[in-house]
Design a protein around this motif. Structure first.
Motif, PDB file in Angstrom:
ATOM      1  N   UNK A  94     -41.839  18.741  11.177  1.00  0.00           N
ATOM      2  CA  UNK A  94     -42.354  19.980  10.604  1.00  0.00           C
ATOM      3  C   UNK A  94     -43.180  20.746  11.632  1.00  0.00           C
ATOM      4  N   UNK A  95     -42.852  22.021  11.778  1.00  0.00           N
ATOM      5  CA  UNK A  95     -43.624  22.944  12.601  1.00  0.00           C
ATOM      6  C   UNK A  95     -44.307  23.944  11.677  1.00  0.00           C
ATOM      7  N   UNK A 130     -44.265  33.120  15.926  1.00  0.00           N
ATOM      8  CA  UNK A 130     -43.107  33.085  15.028  1.00  0.00           C
ATOM      9  C   UNK A 130     -41.848  32.797  15.826  1.00  0.00           C
ATOM     10  N   UNK A 131     -41.753  33.396  17.001  1.00  0.00           N
ATOM     11  CA  UNK A 131     -40.555  33.218  17.836  1.00  0.00           C
ATOM     12  C   UNK A 131     -40.348  31.754  18.209  1.00  0.00           C
ATOM     13  N   UNK A 132     -41.422  31.079  18.586  1.00  0.00           N
ATOM     14  CA  UNK A 132     -41.314  29.660  18.939  1.00  0.00           C
ATOM     15  C   UNK A 132     -40.858  28.839  17.747  1.00  0.00           C
ATOM     16  N   UNK A 133     -41.393  29.141  16.581  1.00  0.00           N
ATOM     17  CA  UNK A 133     -41.018  28.402  15.371  1.00  0.00           C
ATOM     18  C   UNK A 133     -39.550  28.616  15.023  1.00  0.00           C
ATOM     19  N   UNK A 134     -39.086  29.868  15.058  1.00  0.00           N
ATOM     20  CA  UNK A 134     -37.705  30.162  14.691  1.00  0.00           C
ATOM     21  C   UNK A 134     -36.709  29.498  15.643  1.00  0.00           C
ATOM     22  N   UNK A 135     -37.027  29.505  16.916  1.00  0.00           N
ATOM     23  CA  UNK A 135     -36.105  28.953  17.907  1.00  0.00           C
ATOM     24  C   UNK A 135     -36.027  27.433  17.855  1.00  0.00           C
ATOM     25  N   UNK A 136     -36.988  26.795  17.188  1.00  0.00           N
ATOM     26  CA  UNK A 136     -37.075  25.329  17.212  1.00  0.00           C
ATOM     27  C   UNK A 136     -36.781  24.684  15.861  1.00  0.00           C
ATOM     28  N   UNK A 137     -36.352  25.472  14.869  1.00  0.00           N
ATOM     29  CA  UNK A 137     -36.223  24.951  13.512  1.00  0.00           C
ATOM     30  C   UNK A 137     -34.788  25.007  12.988  1.00  0.00           C
ATOM     31  N   UNK A 138     -34.460  24.043  12.133  1.00  0.00           N
ATOM     32  CA  UNK A 138     -33.178  24.051  11.424  1.00  0.00           C
ATOM     33  C   UNK A 138     -33.302  24.765  10.082  1.00  0.00           C
ATOM     34  N   UNK A 139     -34.485  24.692   9.491  1.00  0.00           N
ATOM     35  CA  UNK A 139     -34.820  25.413   8.273  1.00  0.00           C
ATOM     36  C   UNK A 139     -36.091  26.196   8.552  1.00  0.00           C
ATOM     37  N   UNK A 140     -36.196  27.396   7.984  1.00  0.00           N
ATOM     38  CA  UNK A 140     -37.491  28.068   7.994  1.00  0.00           C
ATOM     39  C   UNK A 140     -37.816  28.461   6.551  1.00  0.00           C
ATOM     40  N   UNK A 141     -39.086  28.342   6.196  1.00  0.00           N
ATOM     41  CA  UNK A 141     -39.535  28.727   4.865  1.00  0.00           C
ATOM     42  C   UNK A 141     -40.743  29.629   4.996  1.00  0.00           C
ATOM     43  N   UNK A 142     -40.787  30.670   4.187  1.00  0.00           N
ATOM     44  CA  UNK A 142     -41.792  31.725   4.313  1.00  0.00           C
ATOM     45  C   UNK A 142     -42.823  31.636   3.199  1.00  0.00           C
ATOM     46  N   UNK A 143     -44.087  31.679   3.587  1.00  0.00           N
ATOM     47  CA  UNK A 143     -45.174  31.607   2.607  1.00  0.00           C
ATOM     48  C   UNK A 143     -46.321  32.518   3.030  1.00  0.00           C
ATOM     49  N   UNK A 144     -45.990  33.805   3.173  1.00  0.00           N
ATOM     50  CA  UNK A 144     -46.956  34.830   3.553  1.00  0.00           C
ATOM     51  C   UNK A 144     -46.839  35.980   2.562  1.00  0.00           C
ATOM     52  N   UNK A 196     -34.147  16.511  10.726  1.00  0.00           N
ATOM     53  CA  UNK A 196     -34.058  17.965  10.877  1.00  0.00           C
ATOM     54  C   UNK A 196     -35.471  18.550  10.978  1.00  0.00           C
ATOM     55  N   UNK A 197     -35.563  19.766  11.500  1.00  0.00           N
ATOM     56  CA  UNK A 197     -36.861  20.411  11.689  1.00  0.00           C
ATOM     57  C   UNK A 197     -37.044  21.558  10.705  1.00  0.00           C
ATOM     58  N   UNK A 198     -38.159  21.525  10.005  1.00  0.00           N
ATOM     59  CA  UNK A 198     -38.532  22.609   9.099  1.00  0.00           C
ATOM     60  C   UNK A 198     -39.661  23.405   9.732  1.00  0.00           C
ATOM     61  N   UNK A 199     -39.496  24.715   9.789  1.00  0.00           N
ATOM     62  CA  UNK A 199     -40.555  25.605  10.250  1.00  0.00           C
ATOM     63  C   UNK A 199     -41.186  26.300   9.069  1.00  0.00           C
TER      64      UNK A 199
END
Length: 393
Positions: free
Chosen positions: A168-169, A193-207, A143-146
């Motif tokens: 991982x992206x 951000x758009x590229x990351x969201x469209x290519x990930x199964x999970x996204x995690x935020x650290x901002x 799976x892909x994590x963004x």
């Protein structure tokens, strides 16, 4: 000289023990503190006393502190980036597993069989077997994590996820050289951000939660995500448009939302796992944050050095033997250095070491001068237009 430090929250004893009581008075009820040491106390309505030199937060976020207002008074605000990074990393990995394997709701199901339906023995075994199909999940490898934000936490999360077999992206246009070196070379950095969201199964935020990141995960961006994706938010609640997330969960577009910031709507939703702000809630993280905050605060009070301030630049200069140090806060305006050195020259003081750094609208100067500094020199420096504060360290 003794410095009075007021604690506004419970601070780990491991940090407080680092304060030399011959140099520092520490307590919860100090009328004219030189510094504040806190965790979650809200300072937005705090009446700042003239005595205050610094604020140190044992944690990374500073939303509870009026950072800009403090800067205008020449008061650096310190935080502790990275001190709780491992604690948050572990929680993010746990969040992915909770969502992927439906563990949160599966545990509720089995508890209900006993606590509400009062099943036991063979009947319990039968219902467990019959019900487990509803909680079948999926595995993380492949799976892909963004990861949005590649600071101390984001880098640890990215590297840990890769070790679990995930692709991982990463996205962070402001990644530092230090974090870039720490990041696994197999982590692919994307440009939006758009590229990351469209290519990930999970996204995690650290901002951090700032104007630019408010509502970063919006309805429009959620619509571009893969069906069945999972959002993990252990940064700040306002970074995600929760109403848009709930709508996507209801439609089936998103699989789960795991977060550390419970709300009334989110906490009762069957596809939301809302934790009670556990990100840094480990004894190790609390110790690390307290030690780091105390060390930065004492280095500033005793030597004027600034490390990890969110409103002033990093300025660190070794002490020159036989000199007197001056610490000067000023507006970031032309000819400030020239005017400061002119005042020193007029007072007959030779400069042994000098450093100045600017950050946004403000700048900070450390200068070691040979000989003794008379009290009237401070008044001469403060008379310069643009000088905010000056002290003899």
């Amino acid at each position: 000289m003794t410095f009075a430090i007021q604690t506004l929250n419970a601070i780990s004893p491991l940090g407080l023990e680092r304060l030399d009581r011959s140099r520092f008075d520490v307590g919860t009820d100090i009328p004219e503190p030189r510094a504040l040491l806190l965790r979650s106390a809200d300072l937005h309505s705090y009446e700042v006393p003239p005595s205050l030199y610094a604020v140190a937060r044992a944690g990374a976020g500073t939303n509870n502190i009026p950072v800009d207002a403090m800067a205008a008074r020449g008061i650096p605000v310190f935080n502790t980036p990275g001190a709780n990074a491992n604690a948050v990393k572990e929680l993010v990995i746990a969040g992915m597993l909770l969502a992927a394997r439906n563990l949160y709701h599966a545990a509720d199901y089995t508890k209900n069989l006993v606590a509400e339906q009062h099943l036991s023995g063979k009947e319990l075994d039968q219902q467990v077997e019959a019900g487990k199909k509803a909680f079948a999940g999926f595995e993380l490898p492949g799976r892909t994590l963004g990861v949005i934000g590649l600071g101390a936490i984001g880098v640890l999360v990215a590297n840990a996820a890769q070790s679990l077999g995930m692709k991982v992206l990463g996205y962070d246009p402001a990644i530092t050289v230090e974090r870039a070196w720490q990041l696994s070379p197999s982590v692919e950095q994307v440009t939006s951000v758009e590229e990351l969201l469209a290519s990930s199964d999970f996204i995690t935020l650290h901002v951090p939660l700032i104007e630019a990141t408010q509502g970063l995960v919006s309805a429009e961006r959620i619509a571009t995500m893969r069906p069945g994706s999972v959002i993990l938010n252990f940064a700040r609640g306002g970074i995600v448009d929760e109403a848009a997330v709930i709508a996507a969960l209801d439609s089936g577009h998103l699989h789960a939302y795991v977060n550390d910031f419970p709300t009334e709507a989110g906490s009762i939703h069957p596809k939301v796992i809302a934790l009670p702000h556990l990100g840094a809630s480990t004894s190790e993280a609390e110790d690390n944050c307290a030690v780091m905050a105390v060390d930065q605060l004492t280095d500033f009070l005793l030597h004027g050095n600034i490390r990890n301030s969110v409103n002033f630049p990093t300025v660190v200069m070794g002490r020159t033997p036989g000199t007197t140090r001056l610490a000067i806060f000023n507006e970031n305006k032309p000819n400030m250095i020239g005017q400061i050195t002119a005042v020193l020259a007029e007072a007959g003081l030779n400069v042994a070491e000098f450093t100045n750094r600017a950050r946004g609208d403000y700048a900070y100067t450390l200068v070691d001068v040979e000989g003794q500094v008379e009290d009237d020199l401070k008044a001469s420096i403060l008379a310069i237009d643009g000088i905010i504060r000056a002290r003899k360290v």
